[in-house]
Design an enzyme around this catalytic site. Sequence first.
Site, PDB file in Angstrom:
ATOM      1  N   THR A 147     -10.099 -10.510  43.410  1.00 25.59           N
ATOM      2  CA  THR A 147     -10.674 -11.326  42.336  1.00 25.59           C
ATOM      3  C   THR A 147      -9.665 -11.557  41.213  1.00 25.59           C
ATOM      4  OG1 THR A 147     -12.859 -10.446  42.884  1.00 25.59           O
ATOM      5  CG2 THR A 147     -12.624 -11.539  40.752  1.00 25.59           C
ATOM      6  N   ASP A 180     -12.233 -15.906  46.556  1.00 26.17           N
ATOM      7  CA  ASP A 180     -11.845 -14.500  46.686  1.00 26.17           C
ATOM      8  C   ASP A 180     -12.534 -13.820  47.869  1.00 26.17           C
ATOM      9  OD1 ASP A 180     -14.437 -14.067  45.749  1.00 26.17           O
ATOM     10  OD2 ASP A 180     -13.849 -12.520  44.300  1.00 26.17           O
TER      11      ASP A 180
END
Length: 210
Positions: A17, A85
């Site tokens: 992330t 992600d």
Amino acid sequence: MKYNFVTIEGNIGAGKTTLAHLLSKHYNARLILEEFADNPFLPKFYENPKQFAFPLELFFMAERYKQLKELLHTQDLFNSITISDYLFTKCLLFAKVNLPADEFRLYQNLFDIIHQQLVQPELLIYLHSPVSRLQQNIRKRNRSYEQQIADDYLFSIQETYTQYIKQHNIKTLFIDASNADFLGNEKHLQIVIEALDKEYEQGQHYITLP
């Protein structure tokens, strides 16, 4: 950048992330982040994996499909690049580790029906970190339900990812993230940005950070 749809993957605590945020900011790209916190079965799964693995994985698959279907099939006139992600196939990889054989066969049948309806990324960035570093990152981000994750579980996830990538010859930037610091070390981020400006053949292309 040479690619319009890039996905970042890796084990729990690999830094997916963080890198996705930084790349989306650099390219002014649309950002797709996994909404894992909305899964009500996640804390229950870590307490009782056998009982809650199947509803956990079903919930994740449904939510990931819904999110990707909506975002990737909606025209975005302002952003031609998309950074995610997570890879939808992670549904299958985690299910393979978490589910018994009979439940996994049922899950895989559902996955195969859904998976073919989604747009696939042009390039995968895979962050590979040793389990000791993953555990360090997990402790640092301090999500209560993650603090008891066993090393063996992380090893299993890691092995499942790497086998899948190699078996399917996926176009992958395989990054040794053992000492990665994308937030604090601009050089690390710049290496990834420079790598994204190149064309790659199918298969794995290895990058080591200084």
